[in-house]
Design a protein around this motif. Sequence first.
Motif, mmCIF file in Angstrom:
data_model
loop_
_atom_site.group_PDB
_atom_site.id
_atom_site.type_symbol
_atom_site.label_atom_id
_atom_site.label_comp_id
_atom_site.label_asym_id
_atom_site.label_seq_id
_atom_site.Cartn_x
_atom_site.Cartn_y
_atom_site.Cartn_z
ATOM 1 N N SER A 218 0.804 -1.227 0.000
ATOM 2 C CA SER A 218 0.000 0.000 0.000
ATOM 3 C C SER A 218 0.839 1.280 0.000
ATOM 4 C CB SER A 218 -0.978 0.012 1.170
ATOM 5 O OG SER A 218 -0.286 0.081 2.397
ATOM 6 N N PHE A 219 2.008 1.269 0.606
ATOM 7 C CA PHE A 219 2.793 2.508 0.646
ATOM 8 C C PHE A 219 3.271 2.924 -0.742
ATOM 9 C CE2 PHE A 219 6.897 4.779 1.431
ATOM 10 C CZ PHE A 219 6.310 5.982 1.786
ATOM 11 N N PRO A 220 3.946 2.045 -1.501
ATOM 12 C CA PRO A 220 4.341 2.479 -2.846
ATOM 13 C C PRO A 220 3.138 2.781 -3.744
ATOM 14 C CG PRO A 220 5.259 0.303 -2.350
ATOM 15 C CD PRO A 220 4.473 0.742 -1.177
ATOM 16 N N THR A 221 2.067 2.033 -3.561
ATOM 17 C CA THR A 221 0.854 2.287 -4.341
ATOM 18 C C THR A 221 0.313 3.677 -4.045
ATOM 19 O OG1 THR A 221 0.322 -0.069 -4.330
ATOM 20 C CG2 THR A 221 -1.474 1.442 -4.853
ATOM 21 N N SER A 222 0.307 4.055 -2.767
ATOM 22 C CA SER A 222 -0.198 5.381 -2.400
ATOM 23 C C SER A 222 0.673 6.489 -2.977
ATOM 24 C CB SER A 222 -0.315 5.522 -0.881
ATOM 25 O OG SER A 222 0.954 5.592 -0.271
ATOM 26 N N MET A 223 1.971 6.242 -3.114
ATOM 27 C CA MET A 223 2.866 7.246 -3.691
ATOM 28 C C MET A 223 2.532 7.499 -5.160
ATOM 29 S SD MET A 223 4.981 8.418 -1.398
ATOM 30 C CE MET A 223 3.420 8.596 -0.597
ATOM 31 N N ILE A 224 1.985 6.512 -5.824
ATOM 32 C CA ILE A 224 1.577 6.665 -7.222
ATOM 33 C C ILE A 224 0.188 7.287 -7.312
ATOM 34 C CG2 ILE A 224 0.971 5.383 -9.319
ATOM 35 C CD1 ILE A 224 3.151 3.315 -8.395
ATOM 36 N N ILE A 225 -0.715 6.854 -6.444
ATOM 37 C CA ILE A 225 -2.118 7.254 -6.539
ATOM 38 C C ILE A 225 -2.396 8.647 -5.977
ATOM 39 C CG2 ILE A 225 -4.436 6.687 -5.688
ATOM 40 C CD1 ILE A 225 -3.729 3.771 -6.143
ATOM 41 N N VAL B 258 -4.947 11.387 -7.664
ATOM 42 C CA VAL B 258 -6.199 11.756 -6.996
ATOM 43 C C VAL B 258 -6.237 13.256 -6.725
ATOM 44 C CG1 VAL B 258 -7.560 11.468 -4.888
ATOM 45 C CG2 VAL B 258 -6.583 9.466 -6.017
ATOM 46 N N LYS B 259 -5.108 13.841 -6.333
ATOM 47 C CA LYS B 259 -5.064 15.290 -6.098
ATOM 48 C C LYS B 259 -5.433 16.058 -7.361
ATOM 49 C CE LYS B 259 -1.782 15.804 -2.306
ATOM 50 N NZ LYS B 259 -0.470 16.308 -1.911
ATOM 51 N N ARG B 260 -4.892 15.626 -8.514
ATOM 52 C CA ARG B 260 -5.218 16.281 -9.780
ATOM 53 C C ARG B 260 -6.702 16.151 -10.121
ATOM 54 N NH1 ARG B 260 -1.488 13.385 -13.118
ATOM 55 N NH2 ARG B 260 0.071 13.240 -11.528
ATOM 56 N N ILE B 261 -7.244 14.974 -9.903
ATOM 57 C CA ILE B 261 -8.675 14.748 -10.184
ATOM 58 C C ILE B 261 -9.537 15.612 -9.283
ATOM 59 C CG2 ILE B 261 -10.553 13.052 -10.056
ATOM 60 C CD1 ILE B 261 -8.427 10.928 -10.913
ATOM 61 N N VAL B 262 -9.219 15.652 -7.995
ATOM 62 C CA VAL B 262 -9.980 16.469 -7.044
ATOM 63 C C VAL B 262 -9.885 17.944 -7.422
ATOM 64 C CG1 VAL B 262 -10.074 17.258 -4.649
ATOM 65 C CG2 VAL B 262 -9.876 14.822 -5.142
ATOM 66 N N ASN B 263 -8.712 18.396 -7.792
ATOM 67 C CA ASN B 263 -8.541 19.794 -8.203
ATOM 68 C C ASN B 263 -9.376 20.133 -9.423
ATOM 69 O OD1 ASN B 263 -6.844 20.487 -6.101
ATOM 70 N ND2 ASN B 263 -4.993 20.028 -7.258
ATOM 71 N N LYS B 264 -9.522 19.213 -10.354
ATOM 72 C CA LYS B 264 -10.335 19.446 -11.545
ATOM 73 C C LYS B 264 -11.838 19.414 -11.240
ATOM 74 C CE LYS B 264 -7.027 17.952 -14.944
ATOM 75 N NZ LYS B 264 -6.747 17.183 -16.131
ATOM 76 N N LEU B 265 -12.220 18.641 -10.227
ATOM 77 C CA LEU B 265 -13.646 18.507 -9.900
ATOM 78 C C LEU B 265 -14.147 19.550 -8.907
ATOM 79 C CD1 LEU B 265 -13.884 14.618 -9.542
ATOM 80 C CD2 LEU B 265 -14.715 16.027 -11.442
#
Length: 79
Positions: free
Chosen positions: A58-65, A69-76
Amino acid sequence: MVSALKIDKRYSTILFGALMSLGMSFSMSLVLTLINLGFVPDFLEKWIRAFAIGFMVSFPTSMIIIPIVKRIVNKLTMD
């Protein structure tokens, strides 16, 4: 004394990812180990193993995700 414990702001994404994946791995491995095995005699050993593996994934996965997610949230959302 509190300022000595502060971490530089540039590491905030890494710290966020580490703490989030730590909490999620901890809780999810507990629940799933309990659901799949119940309270068996070696429950703690099996749970800790599941937690360690879960965190390593989960840690390396979270570094990718997280940035995605921040970009998606910023666009929405709007200012």
